[in-house]
Design a protein around this motif. Sequence first.
Motif, PDB file in Angstrom:
ATOM      1  N   ALA A   3       0.840  -1.201   0.000  1.00 36.43           N
ATOM      2  CA  ALA A   3       0.000   0.000   0.000  1.00 36.43           C
ATOM      3  C   ALA A   3       0.874   1.249   0.000  1.00 36.43           C
ATOM      4  CB  ALA A   3      -0.900  -0.012   1.232  1.00 36.43           C
ATOM      5  N   ARG A   4       0.367   2.273  -0.643  1.00 40.90           N
ATOM      6  CA  ARG A   4       1.114   3.526  -0.709  1.00 40.90           C
ATOM      7  C   ARG A   4       1.083   4.210   0.644  1.00 40.90           C
ATOM      8  NH1 ARG A   4      -1.128   6.610  -5.924  1.00 40.90           N
ATOM      9  NH2 ARG A   4       0.195   8.240  -5.044  1.00 40.90           N
ATOM     10  N   THR A   5       2.231   4.759   1.041  1.00 43.45           N
ATOM     11  CA  THR A   5       2.344   5.468   2.308  1.00 43.45           C
ATOM     12  C   THR A   5       2.189   6.966   2.072  1.00 43.45           C
ATOM     13  OG1 THR A   5       3.874   3.792   3.122  1.00 43.45           O
ATOM     14  CG2 THR A   5       3.813   5.896   4.302  1.00 43.45           C
ATOM     15  N   PRO A   6       1.243   7.612   2.754  1.00 45.26           N
ATOM     16  CA  PRO A   6       1.063   9.059   2.545  1.00 45.26           C
ATOM     17  C   PRO A   6       2.333   9.824   2.888  1.00 45.26           C
ATOM     18  CG  PRO A   6      -0.784   8.120   3.771  1.00 45.26           C
ATOM     19  CD  PRO A   6       0.280   7.065   3.712  1.00 45.26           C
ATOM     20  N   LEU A   7       2.543  10.919   2.191  1.00 43.21           N
ATOM     21  CA  LEU A   7       3.714  11.760   2.458  1.00 43.21           C
ATOM     22  C   LEU A   7       3.586  12.435   3.808  1.00 43.21           C
ATOM     23  CD1 LEU A   7       4.251  13.590  -0.959  1.00 43.21           C
ATOM     24  CD2 LEU A   7       5.691  11.811   0.027  1.00 43.21           C
ATOM     25  N   PRO A   8       4.708  12.700   4.482  1.00 42.02           N
ATOM     26  CA  PRO A   8       4.656  13.545   5.685  1.00 42.02           C
ATOM     27  C   PRO A   8       4.079  14.915   5.347  1.00 42.02           C
ATOM     28  CG  PRO A   8       6.797  12.479   5.468  1.00 42.02           C
ATOM     29  CD  PRO A   8       6.058  12.200   4.195  1.00 42.02           C
ATOM     30  N   TRP A  10       4.972  17.931   6.040  1.00 47.92           N
ATOM     31  CA  TRP A  10       5.910  18.951   5.555  1.00 47.92           C
ATOM     32  C   TRP A  10       6.319  18.684   4.107  1.00 47.92           C
ATOM     33  CZ3 TRP A  10      10.718  17.805   3.669  1.00 47.92           C
ATOM     34  CH2 TRP A  10      11.233  16.544   3.956  1.00 47.92           C
ATOM     35  N   ALA A  11       6.445  17.403   3.741  1.00 48.44           N
ATOM     36  CA  ALA A  11       6.821  17.074   2.375  1.00 48.44           C
ATOM     37  C   ALA A  11       5.691  17.391   1.403  1.00 48.44           C
ATOM     38  CB  ALA A  11       7.202  15.597   2.284  1.00 48.44           C
ATOM     39  N   ASP A  12       4.458  17.162   1.827  1.00 52.51           N
ATOM     40  CA  ASP A  12       3.312  17.431   0.963  1.00 52.51           C
ATOM     41  C   ASP A  12       3.123  18.927   0.744  1.00 52.51           C
ATOM     42  OD1 ASP A  12       1.038  16.695  -0.546  1.00 52.51           O
ATOM     43  OD2 ASP A  12      -0.257  17.152   1.150  1.00 52.51           O
ATOM     44  N   ILE A  13       3.385  19.724   1.789  1.00 54.78           N
ATOM     45  CA  ILE A  13       3.133  21.167   1.715  1.00 54.78           C
ATOM     46  C   ILE A  13       4.323  21.923   1.133  1.00 54.78           C
ATOM     47  CG2 ILE A  13       2.686  23.229   3.110  1.00 54.78           C
ATOM     48  CD1 ILE A  13       1.043  21.555   4.977  1.00 54.78           C
ATOM     49  N   VAL A  14       5.548  21.484   1.437  1.00 56.75           N
ATOM     50  CA  VAL A  14       6.743  22.246   1.054  1.00 56.75           C
ATOM     51  C   VAL A  14       7.528  21.565  -0.065  1.00 56.75           C
ATOM     52  CG1 VAL A  14       8.908  23.226   1.870  1.00 56.75           C
ATOM     53  CG2 VAL A  14       6.906  23.211   3.378  1.00 56.75           C
ATOM     54  N   LEU A  15       7.938  20.314   0.165  1.00 54.72           N
ATOM     55  CA  LEU A  15       8.855  19.660  -0.766  1.00 54.72           C
ATOM     56  C   LEU A  15       8.228  19.418  -2.135  1.00 54.72           C
ATOM     57  CD1 LEU A  15      11.581  18.377  -1.289  1.00 54.72           C
ATOM     58  CD2 LEU A  15      10.711  16.238  -0.316  1.00 54.72           C
ATOM     59  N   LEU A  16       7.013  18.887  -2.169  1.00 54.61           N
ATOM     60  CA  LEU A  16       6.369  18.580  -3.445  1.00 54.61           C
ATOM     61  C   LEU A  16       6.134  19.829  -4.304  1.00 54.61           C
ATOM     62  CD1 LEU A  16       5.241  16.287  -5.148  1.00 54.61           C
ATOM     63  CD2 LEU A  16       3.040  16.584  -3.997  1.00 54.61           C
ATOM     64  N   PHE A 347       5.304  14.250  -9.082  1.00 54.93           N
ATOM     65  CA  PHE A 347       6.374  13.635  -8.295  1.00 54.93           C
ATOM     66  C   PHE A 347       5.850  12.847  -7.091  1.00 54.93           C
ATOM     67  CE2 PHE A 347       8.642  17.217 -10.334  1.00 54.93           C
ATOM     68  CZ  PHE A 347       9.681  16.509 -10.912  1.00 54.93           C
ATOM     69  N   ARG A 348       4.555  12.871  -6.856  1.00 53.12           N
ATOM     70  CA  ARG A 348       4.027  12.261  -5.639  1.00 53.12           C
ATOM     71  C   ARG A 348       4.330  10.757  -5.530  1.00 53.12           C
ATOM     72  NH1 ARG A 348       0.460  13.838  -1.855  1.00 53.12           N
ATOM     73  NH2 ARG A 348      -0.013  15.732  -3.035  1.00 53.12           N
ATOM     74  N   PRO A 349       4.062   9.948  -6.572  1.00 53.71           N
ATOM     75  CA  PRO A 349       4.351   8.513  -6.420  1.00 53.71           C
ATOM     76  C   PRO A 349       5.812   8.223  -6.094  1.00 53.71           C
ATOM     77  CG  PRO A 349       2.949   8.896  -8.333  1.00 53.71           C
ATOM     78  CD  PRO A 349       3.420  10.238  -7.874  1.00 53.71           C
ATOM     79  N   ALA A 350       6.719   8.930  -6.783  1.00 50.88           N
ATOM     80  CA  ALA A 350       8.145   8.693  -6.522  1.00 50.88           C
ATOM     81  C   ALA A 350       8.521   9.118  -5.108  1.00 50.88           C
ATOM     82  CB  ALA A 350       8.987   9.451  -7.544  1.00 50.88           C
ATOM     83  N   LEU A 351       7.977  10.258  -4.649  1.00 49.81           N
ATOM     84  CA  LEU A 351       8.269  10.700  -3.286  1.00 49.81           C
ATOM     85  C   LEU A 351       7.712   9.732  -2.259  1.00 49.81           C
ATOM     86  CD1 LEU A 351       7.807  14.591  -3.205  1.00 49.81           C
ATOM     87  CD2 LEU A 351       9.899  13.292  -2.854  1.00 49.81           C
ATOM     88  N   GLU A 352       6.510   9.222  -2.510  1.00 47.55           N
ATOM     89  CA  GLU A 352       5.919   8.274  -1.561  1.00 47.55           C
ATOM     90  C   GLU A 352       6.765   7.006  -1.459  1.00 47.55           C
ATOM     91  OE1 GLU A 352       1.975   7.774  -3.040  1.00 47.55           O
ATOM     92  OE2 GLU A 352       1.177   9.498  -1.945  1.00 47.55           O
ATOM     93  N   ARG A 353       7.249   6.526  -2.602  1.00 52.45           N
ATOM     94  CA  ARG A 353       8.119   5.342  -2.563  1.00 52.45           C
ATOM     95  C   ARG A 353       9.421   5.638  -1.831  1.00 52.45           C
ATOM     96  NH1 ARG A 353       6.085   4.738  -7.927  1.00 52.45           N
ATOM     97  NH2 ARG A 353       7.937   5.796  -8.774  1.00 52.45           N
ATOM     98  N   THR A 354       9.971   6.834  -2.057  1.00 46.06           N
ATOM     99  CA  THR A 354      11.224   7.205  -1.395  1.00 46.06           C
ATOM    100  C   THR A 354      11.060   7.281   0.111  1.00 46.06           C
ATOM    101  OG1 THR A 354      11.908   8.470  -3.350  1.00 46.06           O
ATOM    102  CG2 THR A 354      13.035   8.943  -1.270  1.00 46.06           C
ATOM    103  N   PHE A 355       9.996   7.950   0.554  1.00 48.61           N
ATOM    104  CA  PHE A 355       9.773   8.068   1.996  1.00 48.61           C
ATOM    105  C   PHE A 355       9.424   6.717   2.617  1.00 48.61           C
ATOM    106  CE2 PHE A 355       9.577  12.596   1.184  1.00 48.61           C
ATOM    107  CZ  PHE A 355      10.079  13.141   2.359  1.00 48.61           C
ATOM    108  N   MET A 356       8.777   5.844   1.832  1.00 48.03           N
ATOM    109  CA  MET A 356       8.444   4.524   2.356  1.00 48.03           C
ATOM    110  C   MET A 356       9.699   3.713   2.636  1.00 48.03           C
ATOM    111  SD  MET A 356       5.781   1.735   0.783  1.00 48.03           S
ATOM    112  CE  MET A 356       6.827   1.403  -0.637  1.00 48.03           C
ATOM    113  N   LEU A 357      10.749   3.913   1.809  1.00 43.93           N
ATOM    114  CA  LEU A 357      12.004   3.190   2.020  1.00 43.93           C
ATOM    115  C   LEU A 357      12.668   3.574   3.333  1.00 43.93           C
ATOM    116  CD1 LEU A 357      13.556   3.331  -1.575  1.00 43.93           C
ATOM    117  CD2 LEU A 357      12.504   1.370  -0.441  1.00 43.93           C
ATOM    118  N   PHE A 358      12.424   4.817   3.765  1.00 45.88           N
ATOM    119  CA  PHE A 358      13.067   5.296   4.991  1.00 45.88           C
ATOM    120  C   PHE A 358      12.110   5.288   6.183  1.00 45.88           C
ATOM    121  CE2 PHE A 358      15.509   7.156   1.524  1.00 45.88           C
ATOM    122  CZ  PHE A 358      16.801   6.854   1.908  1.00 45.88           C
ATOM    123  N   SER A 359      10.962   4.654   6.038  1.00 46.62           N
ATOM    124  CA  SER A 359      10.021   4.583   7.150  1.00 46.62           C
ATOM    125  C   SER A 359      10.531   3.592   8.194  1.00 46.62           C
ATOM    126  CB  SER A 359       8.644   4.135   6.650  1.00 46.62           C
ATOM    127  OG  SER A 359       8.712   2.819   6.140  1.00 46.62           O
TER     128      SER A 359
END
Length: 376
Positions: A3-8, A10-16, A347-359
């Motif tokens: 399942a996809r992990t929602p972005l933090p 701060w990442a959703d508001i600033v980074l994306l 960029f959302r799917p790629a960011l979600e996968r990236t953040f999921m790796l570091f969860s």
Amino acid sequence: MSARTPLPRWADIVLLPLLNLALAFLVSGLVVLMVGENPLHAVQVIIYGAFGYGDGFGYTLYYATNFIFTGLAFAVAAHAGLFNIGGDGQAYVAGLGAIVIALALDQTHWLLAMPAAMIGAALVGGFWAFIPGYLQAKRGSHVVITTIMFNFIAAALMVYMINRVLKPATTMAPESATLAVGGRVPQLRQFFSFFGYSPVNLSIVVALLALVFVYVLVWHTKLGYALRTLGQNPSASRYAGMSNSRLIMIAMTISGALAGMVAINEVMGVQNRLVLDFVAGSGFVGIAVALMGRNHPVGILFAALLFGALYQGGQELQFVIPGVTREMIVVIQALVILFTGAMEGLFRPALERTFMLFSPEQKARAVSVSTAESES
């Protein structure tokens, strides 16, 4: 498939948004490069034109004021699950409420005329948005379709009202009578010489207060909670005893009232009369501003400043670099709107996968796998 992990948050508001903006500027730089100009020099000109001197900064704030109002208008409706594309028409017809009251009170004082005209503009703009809200709530007409059509109706109505009702007999131009000093919103240059001849006026203060109002309304009131519940799950709001139709009409009315504040900035603060097409597409830019700002007042503030800087800096760019034409400026602005608005999830799917790796869960799983491999 996991399942996809929602972005933090701060990442959703600033980074994306920053990634989307960087991509927009990269593509815009390629456009500038194609005509033989230096993209880095173009960026320097835009930044200087928007923030480097008083007049430029004043124009940036002037444009940002309109974008704050229309961005907030879209955001309030969006929190209720409504896609209000009628900000342009709602702001346009609100000019009627502003000019009628301003003309009636322009022999008094702006401290009396401005609040009264704000109420008039909010009532007319709110009513213009209430009708599509009523049609969706009671008749099932989709608000996207009705607000689009109401933009065209507003344009036709305003042509008639300005030319046949409000235009003085002594003028040939399609405009209303000019406001006396008492009906005008003071410009900031009257208080601070720094702003030069820019048209930024006290409407910017109203815009900042509107940001606070929307924040309190949406996140700290019972009505705001009900609107967000409706937007997240209409079935749940109905099950909780809320009237979805009532909430739809309220959300659209508030949205239209906020869009109507554009009339105060333009009619009373800049033009000093009602003219054709004074909104100049700010209602549509407000959609991109709200999307880029994640429908949050803080995000809308920074997004509005960005688009204000693009508008003002783009005009500066035409004078400094003649090879960059007006059409190219429009292309650059359109690219920013495209990548930060319509393609904001690129960029959302790629960011979600990236953040999921570091969860923490993924780290724990990696440790367990490495431990099992070492034991074997």
